[in-house]
Design a protein around this motif. Structure first.
Motif, PDB file in Angstrom:
ATOM      1  N   GLU A  20      -3.421   0.171  -2.235  1.00 15.22           N
ATOM      2  CA  GLU A  20      -2.748   1.659  -2.313  1.00 15.22           C
ATOM      3  C   GLU A  20      -1.282   1.275  -1.719  1.00 15.22           C
ATOM      4  OE1 GLU A  20      -5.623   1.255  -0.858  1.00 15.22           O
ATOM      5  OE2 GLU A  20      -7.088   3.147  -1.425  1.00 15.22           O
ATOM      6  N   ARG A  21      -0.825   0.501  -0.739  1.00 13.03           N
ATOM      7  CA  ARG A  21       0.224   0.270  -0.253  1.00 13.03           C
ATOM      8  C   ARG A  21       0.904  -0.483  -1.145  1.00 13.03           C
ATOM      9  NH1 ARG A  21       0.011  -2.691   4.706  1.00 13.03           N
ATOM     10  NH2 ARG A  21      -2.167  -2.978   4.639  1.00 13.03           N
ATOM     11  N   ASN A  22       0.405  -1.490  -1.704  1.00 12.11           N
ATOM     12  CA  ASN A  22       0.927  -2.493  -2.694  1.00 12.11           C
ATOM     13  C   ASN A  22       1.412  -1.899  -4.085  1.00 12.11           C
ATOM     14  OD1 ASN A  22       0.804  -4.852  -1.291  1.00 12.11           O
ATOM     15  ND2 ASN A  22      -1.156  -5.358  -2.019  1.00 12.11           N
ATOM     16  N   VAL A  23       0.440  -0.854  -4.568  1.00 10.20           N
ATOM     17  CA  VAL A  23       0.791  -0.196  -5.776  1.00 10.20           C
ATOM     18  C   VAL A  23       2.117   0.669  -5.343  1.00 10.20           C
ATOM     19  CG1 VAL A  23      -0.029   1.706  -7.325  1.00 10.20           C
ATOM     20  CG2 VAL A  23      -1.403  -0.275  -6.770  1.00 10.20           C
ATOM     21  N   ILE A  24       2.049   1.258  -4.532  1.00  8.23           N
ATOM     22  CA  ILE A  24       3.198   2.427  -4.009  1.00  8.23           C
ATOM     23  C   ILE A  24       4.443   1.517  -4.043  1.00  8.23           C
ATOM     24  CG2 ILE A  24       4.090   3.517  -2.130  1.00  8.23           C
ATOM     25  CD1 ILE A  24       1.379   4.727  -1.722  1.00  8.23           C
ATOM     26  N   GLN A  25       4.519   0.385  -3.392  1.00  9.55           N
ATOM     27  CA  GLN A  25       5.632  -0.427  -3.111  1.00  9.55           C
ATOM     28  C   GLN A  25       6.162  -0.963  -4.481  1.00  9.55           C
ATOM     29  OE1 GLN A  25       4.033  -3.010  -0.106  1.00  9.55           O
ATOM     30  NE2 GLN A  25       5.140  -1.655   1.545  1.00  9.55           N
ATOM     31  N   GLN A  26       5.252  -1.227  -5.264  1.00  8.84           N
ATOM     32  CA  GLN A  26       5.474  -1.769  -6.773  1.00  8.84           C
ATOM     33  C   GLN A  26       6.070  -0.807  -7.638  1.00  8.84           C
ATOM     34  OE1 GLN A  26       2.251  -3.736  -8.209  1.00  8.84           O
ATOM     35  NE2 GLN A  26       2.308  -5.343  -6.540  1.00  8.84           N
ATOM     36  N   HIS A  27       5.516   0.404  -7.647  1.00  9.59           N
ATOM     37  CA  HIS A  27       5.771   1.362  -8.546  1.00  9.59           C
ATOM     38  C   HIS A  27       6.714   2.836  -8.025  1.00  9.59           C
ATOM     39  CE1 HIS A  27       3.417  -0.626 -11.240  1.00  9.59           C
ATOM     40  NE2 HIS A  27       2.322  -0.709 -10.312  1.00  9.59           N
ATOM     41  N   LEU A  28       6.800   2.988  -7.077  1.00 10.75           N
ATOM     42  CA  LEU A  28       7.581   4.289  -6.466  1.00 10.75           C
ATOM     43  C   LEU A  28       9.089   3.828  -6.485  1.00 10.75           C
ATOM     44  CD1 LEU A  28       6.693   7.101  -5.637  1.00 10.75           C
ATOM     45  CD2 LEU A  28       7.069   6.331  -3.161  1.00 10.75           C
ATOM     46  N   GLU A  29       9.826   4.833  -7.044  1.00 11.95           N
ATOM     47  CA  GLU A  29      11.263   4.590  -7.056  1.00 11.95           C
ATOM     48  C   GLU A  29      11.912   5.613  -6.027  1.00 11.95           C
ATOM     49  OE1 GLU A  29      12.556   4.633 -10.997  1.00 11.95           O
ATOM     50  OE2 GLU A  29      11.173   3.061 -11.622  1.00 11.95           O
ATOM     51  N   THR A  30      13.089   5.213  -5.679  1.00 12.53           N
ATOM     52  CA  THR A  30      13.781   6.095  -4.794  1.00 12.53           C
ATOM     53  C   THR A  30      14.238   7.336  -5.150  1.00 12.53           C
ATOM     54  OG1 THR A  30      15.943   5.219  -5.343  1.00 12.53           O
ATOM     55  CG2 THR A  30      15.010   4.008  -3.566  1.00 12.53           C
ATOM     56  N   ASP A  31      14.228   7.824  -6.261  1.00 12.99           N
ATOM     57  CA  ASP A  31      14.519   9.241  -6.963  1.00 12.99           C
ATOM     58  C   ASP A  31      13.189   9.862  -7.242  1.00 12.99           C
ATOM     59  OD1 ASP A  31      13.854   7.497  -9.089  1.00 12.99           O
ATOM     60  OD2 ASP A  31      15.646   8.507 -10.270  1.00 12.99           O
ATOM     61  N   ASP A  32      12.064   9.506  -6.837  1.00  8.22           N
ATOM     62  CA  ASP A  32      10.567  10.038  -7.079  1.00  8.22           C
ATOM     63  C   ASP A  32      10.522  11.144  -5.911  1.00  8.22           C
ATOM     64  OD1 ASP A  32      10.190   8.506  -9.432  1.00  8.22           O
ATOM     65  OD2 ASP A  32       8.974   6.904  -8.348  1.00  8.22           O
ATOM     66  N   ARG A  33       9.467  12.009  -6.370  1.00  4.91           N
ATOM     67  CA  ARG A  33       8.930  12.803  -5.125  1.00  4.91           C
ATOM     68  C   ARG A  33       7.458  12.629  -5.248  1.00  4.91           C
ATOM     69  NH1 ARG A  33      11.780  18.629  -5.191  1.00  4.91           N
ATOM     70  NH2 ARG A  33      13.714  17.846  -5.080  1.00  4.91           N
ATOM     71  N   VAL A  34       6.735  12.884  -3.974  1.00  3.11           N
ATOM     72  CA  VAL A  34       5.557  12.513  -3.714  1.00  3.11           C
ATOM     73  C   VAL A  34       4.509  13.715  -3.227  1.00  3.11           C
ATOM     74  CG1 VAL A  34       3.981  11.186  -2.328  1.00  3.11           C
ATOM     75  CG2 VAL A  34       6.029  10.193  -3.466  1.00  3.11           C
ATOM     76  N   LEU A  35       3.656  14.103  -3.708  1.00  3.85           N
ATOM     77  CA  LEU A  35       2.571  15.050  -3.057  1.00  3.85           C
ATOM     78  C   LEU A  35       1.425  14.291  -2.976  1.00  3.85           C
ATOM     79  CD1 LEU A  35       1.682  17.618  -2.428  1.00  3.85           C
ATOM     80  CD2 LEU A  35       1.118  18.214  -4.704  1.00  3.85           C
ATOM     81  N   GLU A  36       1.125  14.083  -1.645  1.00  2.00           N
ATOM     82  CA  GLU A  36      -0.165  13.471  -1.161  1.00  2.00           C
ATOM     83  C   GLU A  36      -1.334  14.320  -0.664  1.00  2.00           C
ATOM     84  OE1 GLU A  36      -1.898   9.681   1.569  1.00  2.00           O
ATOM     85  OE2 GLU A  36      -0.279  10.740   1.993  1.00  2.00           O
ATOM     86  N   ALA A  37      -2.467  14.523  -1.560  1.00  2.00           N
ATOM     87  CA  ALA A  37      -3.399  15.187  -1.018  1.00  2.00           C
ATOM     88  C   ALA A  37      -4.415  14.522  -0.376  1.00  2.00           C
ATOM     89  CB  ALA A  37      -4.240  15.948  -1.993  1.00  2.00           C
ATOM     90  N   GLY A  38      -4.817  14.797   1.038  1.00  2.00           N
ATOM     91  CA  GLY A  38      -5.775  14.072   1.728  1.00  2.00           C
ATOM     92  C   GLY A  38      -4.983  13.031   2.355  1.00  2.00           C
ATOM     93  N   SER A  39      -4.024  13.185   3.347  1.00  2.00           N
ATOM     94  CA  SER A  39      -3.196  12.295   4.127  1.00  2.00           C
ATOM     95  C   SER A  39      -3.808  11.629   5.020  1.00  2.00           C
ATOM     96  CB  SER A  39      -1.879  12.970   4.383  1.00  2.00           C
ATOM     97  OG  SER A  39      -2.401  14.112   5.087  1.00  2.00           O
ATOM     98  N   GLY A  40      -4.998  11.974   5.603  1.00  2.00           N
ATOM     99  CA  GLY A  40      -5.545  11.204   6.739  1.00  2.00           C
ATOM    100  C   GLY A  40      -4.622  10.775   7.776  1.00  2.00           C
TER     101      GLY A  40
END
Length: 85
Positions: free
Chosen positions: A42-62
């Motif tokens: 999950e960390r690798n996918v986020i680092q590869q695809h998330l861009e600085t102008d994106d917004r994130v909603l995480e459900a189940g943040s643990g």
């Protein structure tokens, strides 16, 4: 890994994030933290695809590891989390 397994540190590093795992250090769950494999895909996918102008909603943040990685990329003002527990 072997030294961390023996000493059971409560502060660990997962990729670019430092975490305090507290009581989890005494469980078998700690193995993933000590090996830096906890939510690694999950960390690798986020680092590869998330861009600085994106917004994130995480459900189940643990414990918040993924949310923290997202905050490092887009800023905490652009991350919202929800944990049902």
């Amino acid at each position: 890994y072997q030294l961390r397994k023996i000493f059971r540190p409560t502060n660990v590093r997962c990729g670019t994030v430092r975490l305090h795992i507290g009581k989890l250090s005494k469980t078998t769950y700690a193995k993933a933290f000590y090996r830096d494999s906890h939510e690694k895909f999950e960390r690798n996918v986020i680092q590869q695809h998330l861009e600085t102008d994106d917004r994130v909603l995480e459900a189940g943040s643990g414990i918040g590891l993924i949310a923290t990685v997202c905050c490092q990329i887009v800023g905490s003002e652009n991350v919202a989390t929800y944990e049902a527990n």
